[in-house]
Design an enzyme around this catalytic site. Structure first.
Site, mmCIF file in Angstrom:
data_model
loop_
_atom_site.group_PDB
_atom_site.id
_atom_site.type_symbol
_atom_site.label_atom_id
_atom_site.label_comp_id
_atom_site.label_asym_id
_atom_site.label_seq_id
_atom_site.Cartn_x
_atom_site.Cartn_y
_atom_site.Cartn_z
ATOM 1 C CE LYS A 46 -1.896 2.581 3.163
ATOM 2 N NZ LYS A 46 -1.753 3.868 2.479
ATOM 3 C CD GLU B 75 13.794 -0.418 9.500
ATOM 4 O OE1 GLU B 75 14.290 0.523 10.158
ATOM 5 O OE2 GLU B 75 14.313 -1.547 9.455
ATOM 6 C CB CYS C 100 13.435 8.324 9.166
ATOM 7 S SG CYS C 100 14.650 7.524 8.105
HETATM 8 P P1 NAD Z 1 2.605 7.555 8.557
HETATM 9 O O1 NAD Z 1 2.804 6.619 9.690
HETATM 10 O O2 NAD Z 1 1.659 8.672 8.724
HETATM 11 O O3 NAD Z 1 2.113 6.762 7.256
HETATM 12 C C1 NAD Z 1 2.869 5.693 6.720
HETATM 13 C C2 NAD Z 1 1.933 4.749 5.991
HETATM 14 O O4 NAD Z 1 1.055 4.151 6.941
HETATM 15 C C3 NAD Z 1 1.059 5.419 4.944
HETATM 16 O O5 NAD Z 1 1.003 4.589 3.812
HETATM 17 C C4 NAD Z 1 -0.289 5.498 5.642
HETATM 18 O O6 NAD Z 1 -1.379 5.501 4.759
HETATM 19 C C5 NAD Z 1 -0.270 4.223 6.459
HETATM 20 N N1 NAD Z 1 -1.192 4.205 7.607
HETATM 21 C C6 NAD Z 1 -1.689 5.253 8.316
HETATM 22 N N2 NAD Z 1 -2.517 4.818 9.277
HETATM 23 C C7 NAD Z 1 -2.553 3.469 9.190
HETATM 24 C C8 NAD Z 1 -3.226 2.442 9.926
HETATM 25 N N3 NAD Z 1 -4.054 2.718 10.933
HETATM 26 N N4 NAD Z 1 -3.014 1.151 9.574
HETATM 27 C C9 NAD Z 1 -2.177 0.846 8.553
HETATM 28 N N5 NAD Z 1 -1.534 1.772 7.811
HETATM 29 C C10 NAD Z 1 -1.711 3.072 8.136
HETATM 30 O O7 NAD Z 1 4.061 8.066 8.165
HETATM 31 P P2 NAD Z 1 4.422 9.082 7.004
HETATM 32 O O8 NAD Z 1 3.997 10.441 7.430
HETATM 33 O O9 NAD Z 1 3.977 8.556 5.700
HETATM 34 O O10 NAD Z 1 6.010 9.005 6.981
HETATM 35 C C11 NAD Z 1 6.815 9.736 7.822
HETATM 36 C C12 NAD Z 1 7.313 8.879 8.966
HETATM 37 O O11 NAD Z 1 8.022 7.763 8.438
HETATM 38 C C13 NAD Z 1 8.294 9.608 9.847
HETATM 39 O O12 NAD Z 1 8.035 9.291 11.198
HETATM 40 C C14 NAD Z 1 9.640 9.046 9.401
HETATM 41 O O13 NAD Z 1 10.638 9.146 10.374
HETATM 42 C C15 NAD Z 1 9.288 7.638 9.095
HETATM 43 N N6 NAD Z 1 10.261 7.010 8.192
HETATM 44 C C16 NAD Z 1 11.106 6.069 8.709
HETATM 45 C C17 NAD Z 1 12.074 5.500 7.889
HETATM 46 C C18 NAD Z 1 13.017 4.453 8.439
HETATM 47 O O14 NAD Z 1 13.671 3.780 7.646
HETATM 48 N N7 NAD Z 1 13.118 4.293 9.744
HETATM 49 C C19 NAD Z 1 12.166 5.864 6.542
HETATM 50 C C20 NAD Z 1 11.280 6.816 6.037
HETATM 51 C C21 NAD Z 1 10.315 7.379 6.878
#
Ligand code: NAD
Length: 487
Positions: A183, A259, A293
């Site tokens: 997704k 992650e 991140c």
């Molecule tokens: P997010 O958690 O808001 O969303 C990530 C994904 O989860 C999206 O596809 C979203 O639609 C989905 N999602 C949201 N609610 C959900 C639920 N209840 N059940 C299942 N899926 C759901 O994060 P974001 O804003 O897209 O990304 C930014 C975050 O990602 C930051 O915290 C960043 O640090 C982290 N990040 C971490 C890494 C790593 O490798 N550690 C890499 C990139 C980004």
């Protein structure tokens, strides 16, 4: 700053549909959601919103495709993966443009497609490493372990580096013989839909990789609690990671790879190469408009060099060119969408209350969601902006005088993704590396520097498990012990 939108290349035709069982289709109820430009605020495309029924259909397709895919040889699976790698390499410019249009990522310095190609090419042969072990340690027995795919893997990805994370998830999963339902993020669905088209073109059997677009609480939550999904691999925020882990536990106890976010420290000692330290720590928090991140959002500088360091750091801001991310001269795009923009603006206000603003701000004269690289100093360690992940180009620079004190401050966070130190003293650097509560420690460099052949992941609330060329395959393989009585 020019925020007048440039036109995307004419070759760019947006794919906005779901990719299930090898075919594109609209959502089962015809539902869509608007993708708005972070530069102009205008609607760029209407994207299919996967329903619960669509999600179930994708999982069923992945389940049906699973035995045949797992039964292929490493060479056979690898051939499809190499096809996809070539198609991604050919589409690099288009992928960069699609990211610029959807989440404001400047096309200048776009590296994701190249990194994705390298990962795919590596994993195209990595299946050979999916081996168990043997034991003659029990008299009368020859015992062994088998490594086998889980079956259906769900992957949920964020918007900040979508092409890279897409491939980083699916390449090891399918190399290990799993099938996948991925997704994409509602903020950056265009490149994932484009990749779905390339997957179709690469000739993958239907159902091996399915790609959904939509919001987390619908398709994402359905995947997390689905009884036929045996493993869920997620990159995103800690908040969503917790929800996913909870849903995984409450449904079928599926395995989770998480992650998550960070609040990474960079520590600058008085013997550091200050020019390098300033340039690199600035880049770390400015790159992708701070939407990384591992961005070093907390910088600690030794009191004796603090003034000089701050001057050098501010100097770096002169090279920042805000504007249309499709313009190759621009190196600082808008925040991804209005929600991100509002969050960062709120932290801007919070930062102003607790600390002292010495650079940056929110430009008023633009429709784009721009935030300038921003520095706060003299912020108490307990302040909210020192503890929360902001995910914007805002850095807090604080002063320290003592090594033990700064290690304690660097570790005083629930996150543990990345930490950095600049010093010429190797003993001190290694003491710091040992004491750091972080999955990656960088010495005389900082994020986004990484190592292709070493694991990446978080201590503490920054995640569960590690990803990397030698680590990811393991995440996607079950282990079975076989005990053979030999008489
Ligand atoms: P997010 O958690 O808001 O969303 C990530 C994904 O989860 C999206 O596809 C979203 O639609 C989905 N999602 C949201 N609610 C959900 C639920 N209840 N059940 C299942 N899926 C759901 O994060 P974001 O804003 O897209 O990304 C930014 C975050 O990602 C930051 O915290 C960043 O640090 C982290 N990040 C971490 C890494 C790593 O490798 N550690 C890499 C990139 C980004």
């Amino acid at each position: 700053m020019s925020t007048k939108a440039m036109t995307a290349p004419t070759s760019t035709k947006y794919e906005t549909r779901l990719f299930i069982n090898g075919e594109f289709s609209a959502a089962s109820d015809g539902g869509t959601f608007p993708l708005n430009s972070p530069l102009t605020r205008e609607t760029v495309a209407l994207i299919s919103e996967a329903t619960v029924m669509d999600t179930n259909r994708a999982v069923a397709a992945a389940k049906a495709a699973s035995p045949a895919w797992a039964g292929l040889s490493v060479h056979e699976r690898g051939a499809y993966m190499n096809n996809l790698a070539s198609l991604i390499a050919e589409s690099e410019k288009e992928l960069a443009s699609l990211e610029a249009i959807s989440m404001g990522r400047p096309i200048s310095g776009y590296w994701d497609a190249k990194a994705a190609v390298k990962k795919l090419q590596y994993f195209a042969t990595a299946g050979w490493n999916g081996q168990g072990r043997t034991s003659l340690n029990t008299p009368g027995f020859i015992n062994l372990t088998l490594r086998q795919p889980f079956g259906v893997v769900a992957a949920i990805i964020p918007w900040n580096v979508p092409v890279y994370v897409f491939i980083n998830k699916i390449a090891p999963a399918i190399a290990a013989g799993n099938t996948v339902v991925l997704k994409s993020s509602e903020k950056a669905p265009l490149t994932s839909a484009k990749l779905a088209g390339l997957i179709q073109k690469a000739g993958f059997p239907p159902g091996v990789i399915n790609v959904l677009s939509g919001h987390g609480h619908i398709s994402g939550a359905t995947l997390a609690s689905h009884m036929d999904v045996r493993l869920i691999t997620f990159t995103g925020s800690g908040r969503t990671g917790r929800l996913i882990r909870e849903a995984a536990t409450k449904s079928n106890m599926k395995n989770v790879v998480l992650e998550l976010g960070g609040k990474s420290p960079a520590v600058i000692f008085d013997d550091a190469d200050l020019e390098r330290a300033a340039k690199e720590t600035f880049h770390s928090i400015q790159w992708n408009s701070g939407q990384a991140c591992m961005a070093n959002s907390r910088v600690y500088v030794h009191a004796s060099v603090a003034e000089r360091f701050l001057d050098l750091f501010k100097e770096c801001a002169k090279d920042v060119r805000l504007g249309d991310p499709l313009n190759p001269e621009v190196n600082h795009g808008p925040q991804a969408d209005i929600a991100q923009y509002d969050i960062v603006k709120k932290y801007f206000e919070i930062g102003n209350q607790d600390g002292k603003l010495v650079l940056g701000g929110v430009p008023e004269d633009t429709t784009g969601y721009f935030i300038q690289p921003t520095i706060f100093v003299e912020t108490p360690e307990s302040a909210r902006i020192m503890r929360d992940e902001v995910f914007g180009p805002i850095v807090n620079i604080n002063i320290f005088t003592d090594e033990d004190e700064v290690i304690q401050m660097a570790n005083d966070t629930e996150f543990g993704l990345y930490s950095a130190i600049y010093t010429r003293d190797i003993d001190r650097a290694m003491r710091f590396a040992r004491a750091s509560e972080a999955g990656t420690v960088a010495i005389n460099c900082t994020s986004p520097t990484g190592a292709f052949d070493l694991p990446f992941g978080g201590y503490k609330a920054s995640g569960i498990a590690r990803e990397g060329i030698h680590d990811s395959l393991d995440n996607y393989l079950e282990t079975k012990t076989v005990i053979i009585r030999t008489g």
